[in-house]
Scaffold this motif. Structure first.
Motif, PDB file in Angstrom:
ATOM      1  N   ALA A   1     -12.503   3.699  12.369  1.00 43.24           N
ATOM      2  CA  ALA A   1     -12.680   3.127  11.028  1.00 43.24           C
ATOM      3  C   ALA A   1     -11.334   2.967  10.327  1.00 43.24           C
ATOM      4  CB  ALA A   1     -13.619   3.992  10.200  1.00 43.24           C
ATOM      5  N   ARG A   2     -10.462   3.952  10.439  1.00 47.19           N
ATOM      6  CA  ARG A   2      -9.120   3.863   9.837  1.00 47.19           C
ATOM      7  C   ARG A   2      -8.336   2.707  10.454  1.00 47.19           C
ATOM      8  NH1 ARG A   2      -6.779   8.247   7.131  1.00 47.19           N
ATOM      9  NH2 ARG A   2      -4.768   7.662   8.022  1.00 47.19           N
ATOM     10  N   ARG A   3      -8.396   2.589  11.775  1.00 46.76           N
ATOM     11  CA  ARG A   3      -7.686   1.506  12.463  1.00 46.76           C
ATOM     12  C   ARG A   3      -8.224   0.144  12.024  1.00 46.76           C
ATOM     13  NH1 ARG A   3      -8.821  -1.736  16.251  1.00 46.76           N
ATOM     14  NH2 ARG A   3     -10.720  -0.676  16.905  1.00 46.76           N
ATOM     15  N   LEU A   4      -9.533   0.019  11.927  1.00 45.88           N
ATOM     16  CA  LEU A   4     -10.140  -1.244  11.506  1.00 45.88           C
ATOM     17  C   LEU A   4      -9.759  -1.589  10.066  1.00 45.88           C
ATOM     18  CD1 LEU A   4     -13.649  -0.767  13.118  1.00 45.88           C
ATOM     19  CD2 LEU A   4     -11.916  -2.444  13.807  1.00 45.88           C
TER      20      LEU A   4
ATOM     21  N   LEU B   1      -6.543  -5.120   6.394  1.00 44.62           N
ATOM     22  CA  LEU B   1      -5.545  -5.366   5.344  1.00 44.62           C
ATOM     23  C   LEU B   1      -4.329  -6.114   5.883  1.00 44.62           C
ATOM     24  CD1 LEU B   1      -5.738  -2.076   3.278  1.00 44.62           C
ATOM     25  CD2 LEU B   1      -6.649  -4.335   2.702  1.00 44.62           C
ATOM     26  N   ILE B   2      -3.927  -5.833   7.112  1.00 44.68           N
ATOM     27  CA  ILE B   2      -2.825  -6.580   7.729  1.00 44.68           C
ATOM     28  C   ILE B   2      -3.205  -8.051   7.855  1.00 44.68           C
ATOM     29  CG2 ILE B   2      -1.542  -6.902   9.896  1.00 44.68           C
ATOM     30  CD1 ILE B   2      -1.655  -3.757  10.138  1.00 44.68           C
ATOM     31  N   ARG B   3      -4.438  -8.314   8.254  1.00 41.02           N
ATOM     32  CA  ARG B   3      -4.921  -9.702   8.374  1.00 41.02           C
ATOM     33  C   ARG B   3      -4.984 -10.377   7.004  1.00 41.02           C
ATOM     34  NH1 ARG B   3     -10.219 -12.182   8.526  1.00 41.02           N
ATOM     35  NH2 ARG B   3     -11.082 -10.126   8.193  1.00 41.02           N
ATOM     36  N   ALA B   4      -5.423  -9.638   5.980  1.00 37.02           N
ATOM     37  CA  ALA B   4      -5.482 -10.207   4.628  1.00 37.02           C
ATOM     38  C   ALA B   4      -4.090 -10.621   4.158  1.00 37.02           C
ATOM     39  CB  ALA B   4      -6.092  -9.202   3.655  1.00 37.02           C
ATOM     40  N   ARG B   5      -3.103  -9.828   4.511  1.00 34.63           N
ATOM     41  CA  ARG B   5      -1.723 -10.125   4.125  1.00 34.63           C
ATOM     42  C   ARG B   5      -1.174 -11.294   4.954  1.00 34.63           C
ATOM     43  NH1 ARG B   5       1.624  -4.973   3.706  1.00 34.63           N
ATOM     44  NH2 ARG B   5       0.976  -4.793   5.861  1.00 34.63           N
ATOM     45  N   ALA B   6      -1.369 -11.255   6.258  1.00 30.52           N
ATOM     46  CA  ALA B   6      -0.778 -12.257   7.150  1.00 30.52           C
ATOM     47  C   ALA B   6      -1.473 -13.617   7.065  1.00 30.52           C
ATOM     48  CB  ALA B   6      -0.810 -11.749   8.589  1.00 30.52           C
ATOM     49  N   GLN B   7      -2.788 -13.634   7.095  1.00 33.00           N
ATOM     50  CA  GLN B   7      -3.525 -14.902   7.134  1.00 33.00           C
ATOM     51  C   GLN B   7      -3.767 -15.510   5.764  1.00 33.00           C
ATOM     52  OE1 GLN B   7      -7.140 -14.204   9.329  1.00 33.00           O
ATOM     53  NE2 GLN B   7      -6.121 -14.361  11.296  1.00 33.00           N
ATOM     54  N   TYR B   8      -3.898 -14.679   4.749  1.00 34.92           N
ATOM     55  CA  TYR B   8      -4.255 -15.187   3.430  1.00 34.92           C
ATOM     56  C   TYR B   8      -3.140 -15.016   2.402  1.00 34.92           C
ATOM     57  CZ  TYR B   8      -8.858 -15.216   5.555  1.00 34.92           C
ATOM     58  OH  TYR B   8      -9.909 -15.448   6.384  1.00 34.92           O
ATOM     59  N   GLY B   9      -2.048 -14.404   2.802  1.00 35.17           N
ATOM     60  CA  GLY B   9      -0.912 -14.241   1.898  1.00 35.17           C
ATOM     61  C   GLY B   9      -1.157 -13.299   0.739  1.00 35.17           C
ATOM     62  N   LEU B  10      -2.123 -12.407   0.882  1.00 32.73           N
ATOM     63  CA  LEU B  10      -2.420 -11.476  -0.212  1.00 32.73           C
ATOM     64  C   LEU B  10      -1.397 -10.350  -0.241  1.00 32.73           C
ATOM     65  CD1 LEU B  10      -6.277 -11.169   0.097  1.00 32.73           C
ATOM     66  CD2 LEU B  10      -4.982 -12.471  -1.574  1.00 32.73           C
ATOM     67  N   PRO B  11      -1.005  -9.946  -1.436  1.00 33.06           N
ATOM     68  CA  PRO B  11      -0.092  -8.803  -1.525  1.00 33.06           C
ATOM     69  C   PRO B  11      -0.873  -7.516  -1.251  1.00 33.06           C
ATOM     70  CG  PRO B  11      -0.730  -9.532  -3.709  1.00 33.06           C
ATOM     71  CD  PRO B  11      -1.358 -10.496  -2.736  1.00 33.06           C
TER      72      PRO B  11
END
Length: 152
Positions: free
Chosen positions: A36-39, A44-54
């Motif tokens: 669960a921690r890894r997921l 959050l890494i995907r939210a930052r990389a794909q969507y440009g979210l801070p």
């Protein structure tokens, strides 16, 4: 209920933005907390990389901490699988954990002498929002964590 789209309203014809969301069923065994921690970190890494979210380093750490505490509680107090849903809503990440036990958790009064049972205290201390809701089967716990370190 949504208003009807009119022919003069161009915005009604535009597709809606897809929510950034991830839902996973965890089997409740000994490795499910680490999974669960890894997921959560991957989400959050995907939210930052794909969507440009801070997404601050603090948000990453707190989200993993909250996930760890909520999934540990679900695994400890409820038999069977655990569902975890992660969503980005406004400038928050919502962590939602469902388990099969209908008993809502209670935060204990602060006690430095108590060993264990501090998970809910920790979650409530670091989260911007917290809800515990009984469902037709089990309960759902939701915690919200700010994506950035910006003051309110």
């Amino acid at each position: 209920m949504e208003p009807d789209a009119s022919e003069d309203d161009d915005t009604a014809l535009q597709p809606r933005a897809q929510a950034i969301r991830s839902t996973v069923a965890l089997d409740g065994d000994g490795s499910c907390v680490a999974e669960a921690r890894r997921l959560a970190a991957t989400f959050l890494i995907r939210a930052r990389a794909q969507y440009g979210l801070p997404v601050s380093a603090r948000a990453m750490d707190l989200t993993q901490l909250v996930v760890s505490e909520l999934v540990t509680n679900a695994r400890t107090y409820a038999p069977g699988p655990v569902l975890m849903d992660l969503r980005i809503v406004d400038a928050l990440v919502e962590v939602e954990v469902w388990d099969s036990d209908p008993v809502l958790p209670l935060a204990h009064a602060a006690d430095a002498q108590r060993v264990g049972q501090h998970g809910l205290e920790i979650v409530r201390a670091v989260a911007r929002g917290f809800e515990a809701q009984r469902e037709s089967v089990g309960k759902r716990i939701t915690a919200r964590i700010a994506l950035t370190d910006a003051p309110d």
